[in-house]
Design an enzyme around this catalytic site. Structure first.
Site, short mmCIF file in Angstrom:
data_model
loop_
_atom_site.label_atom_id
_atom_site.label_comp_id
_atom_site.label_asym_id
_atom_site.label_seq_id
_atom_site.Cartn_x
_atom_site.Cartn_y
_atom_site.Cartn_z
N SER A 262 0.84 -1.20 0.00
CA SER A 262 0.00 0.00 0.00
C SER A 262 0.88 1.25 0.00
CB SER A 262 -0.91 0.02 1.23
OG SER A 262 -0.14 0.27 2.40
N LYS A 263 0.25 2.37 -0.25
CA LYS A 263 0.96 3.65 -0.23
C LYS A 263 1.56 3.92 1.15
CE LYS A 263 0.28 8.62 -0.99
NZ LYS A 263 0.68 9.01 0.37
N ARG A 264 0.88 3.50 2.19
CA ARG A 264 1.39 3.70 3.55
C ARG A 264 2.74 3.03 3.75
NH1 ARG A 264 -4.00 2.85 4.46
NH2 ARG A 264 -3.67 0.63 4.88
N ASP A 267 5.28 5.35 2.18
CA ASP A 267 5.47 6.55 3.00
C ASP A 267 6.30 6.24 4.25
OD1 ASP A 267 3.96 7.98 1.21
OD2 ASP A 267 2.10 7.86 2.37
#
Length: 504
Positions: A262-264, A267
């Site tokens: 996921s993008k998390r 990040d």
């Protein structure tokens, strides 16, 4: 099916930036199409008007241009099966909605969002299907006159697929083999909404794949639960004989822990999950992109190709053409592929080494100019030849080798304490005099003369060369000292030596 020309498609929804998992799906479609002499179609699935994001479609097209994944037909390209944007195909879909209604394979439902929510509260795990449809407001439970009156009055409705329970659905998946479902697990999905006169993904996808003569559907594992519905729709529309073969790719998994990427994760760990930088038009939030972070598109392609498939050898670096020749979709893994972002950095380093010095210099030259340095392309190429094996990204060259272009203005304190001895000013002064006296300032002659001088004077080689490096570079790192001084030239080398003596 075997006589049909291979036609595959990548059909993203423009609801945001293209995820790196979507890029891998498109890549596998590309490799499969090219290997089989087939065509790759780019179709934009924009039927969910409430989720469309401005700029997302343009982003998708630009991302593939950067990655050099070329489509044979589709949005922005054209072809004989258009339009390729689903919002432009309303009339086409309506014809098949009517066909399903006329054949009793679908029905009209008037349930409002409030009524559906109330039913979900009343019945935990509520599913609109053969067990519950009789309790709802639809054309199966209402008189025909009432249905017609509501439609004439402009009451909003949806068309739902009528799933018959108790039917076994077989899917011959290229990667997973034969997968069996019972139709009972499929609810009466919405196929069409009168509110925007558009179909949902489920119907539009089937109609487009049929009319565009798609022979194989290669997509992510997350779509596997939708496959029995799609098989039932093909059968209901009378297209079972031309149904494409499915291949459901393994998920991309988090670099660590459980679950899909996921993008998390990006990040948190500091790596991109999108091919290009993305600025959210609503929040203004900027998400990292592989392009802007300095990755080569070829490295991304190579990295993604090996996430879920491998050639069965120890080789890891492949050109796109070689991947086309070697790729075998039958050998794709069934299990998820862990997204090792550090391996992606390794690939970028490998491609740095594979590129010519001139190509890397072409990318580095604007960075040099951006620091106010007016240097020739030939000299930038010389520096690249000495330094590119030390970095993973072109952008990392400047902090590592700026000393080739700009003299140090300060000297690393730790290195000064360790390498600048009590007699270093005297020794460096002698070295400056020696170098200034040389008519031949070639690397070979410098090395010969300096080594002879060190031996004659009885100096320690390490002490001399470490102080020499500190004077020219400002820190205790860099390539061979005579490589540096030969590049700088006599005048600049002597100037830096005398300046270091004065400043340190």
């Amino acid at each position: 099916m075997s006589d049909r020309k291979v036609r595959v498609r990548f059909a993203p929804s423009p609801t945001g930036p293209l995820h790196i998992g979507g890029v891998r799906t498109a890549l596998y479609n590309y490799l499969f199409a090219k290997q089989n002499g087939g065509s790759l179609v780019l179709r934009i699935e924009d039927t969910d008007s409430t989720r469309l994001v401005p700029g997302a479609e343009e982003y998708i097209i630009e991302a593939f241009q950067w990655l050099d994944i070329k489509f044979d037909e589709g949005v922005s390209i054209g072809g004989n099966y258009g339009p390729y944007r689903q919002s432009e195909r309303r009339k086409i879909y309506r014809r098949y909605v009517d066909q399903l209604l006329e054949n009793g394979k679908a029905y009209i439902a008037f349930d409002t969002p409030e009524e559906l929510n109330a039913k979900r509260i009343e019945m935990p795990n509520f599913q609109y299907d053969s067990q519950t449809r009789s309790q709802m407001r639809n054309s199966l439970t209402m008189p025909p006159e009432e249905v017609e009156a509501l439609i004439e009055d402009g009451t909003q409705y949806v068309v739902r697929f009528k799933v018959e329970p108790g039917k076994e659905v077989l899917i011959d998946d290229i990667i997973r083999g034969e997968v069996k479902f019972m139709s009972d697990v499929v609810d009466d999905k919405v196929l069409y909404k009168s509110a925007d006169e558009l179909p949902t993904y489920h119907l539009a996808n089937i109609v487009d794949d049929h009319l565009m003569e798609i022979t194989h559907v290669i997509r992510g594992e997350e779509w596997l639960p939708s496959s029995p519905l799609h098989v039932l729709l093909y059968q209901a529309l009378g297209w079972a004989d031309t149904m494409p073969r499915f291949a459901h790719l393994p998920l991309l998994l988090k670099p660590e822990g459980k679950g899909k990427l996921s993008k998390r994760d990006g990040d948190r760990l500091g790596f991109p999950v999108f091919p290009l930088e993305w600025k959210d038009p609503k929040s203004g939030e900027v998400s990292m992109g592989y392009r802007e972070n300095g990755y080569f598109p070829e490295a991304i392609i190579n990295f993604l190709a090996l996430l879920g498939w491998n050639p069965g050898t120890e080789q890891e670096v492949f050109t796109l053409d070689k991947l086309v020749r070697l790729f075998d979709i039958n050998k794709c893994s069934k299990s998820g592929a862990r997204f090792d972002y550090k391996k992606c950095i390794w690939f970028n380093h490998e491609y740095m080494l594979h590129k010519s010095n001139e190509e890397v210099a072409g990318l580095f030259a604007p960075i040099v100019a951006g620091h106010g340095v007016d240097e020739t392309f030939e000299r930038i190429t010389e520096v690249v030849a000495m330094m590119k094996d030390r970095v993973d990204f072109v952008k990392d060259l400047w902090p590592l080798c700026s000393f080739f272009f700009v003299p140090p203005t300060e000297y690393d304190e730790k290195t000064v304490r360790k390498r600048w001895k009590e007699d270093s000013p005297q020794v460096m002064g002698e070295l400056a005099d020696l170098l200034e006296s040389l008519d031949d300032f070639s690397l070979e002659n410098q090395e010969k003369e300096v080594m002879a001088w060190i031996e004659k004077k009885g100096y320690k080689l390490g002490d001399v060369m470490n102080a020499f490096r500190l004077a020219l570079v400002g820190i205790g790192k860099g390539p061979g000292m005579f490589d540096i001084s030969a590049f700088l030239g006599k005048e600049e080398t002597v100037r830096r030596l005398r300046r270091a003596i004065a400043m340190i």
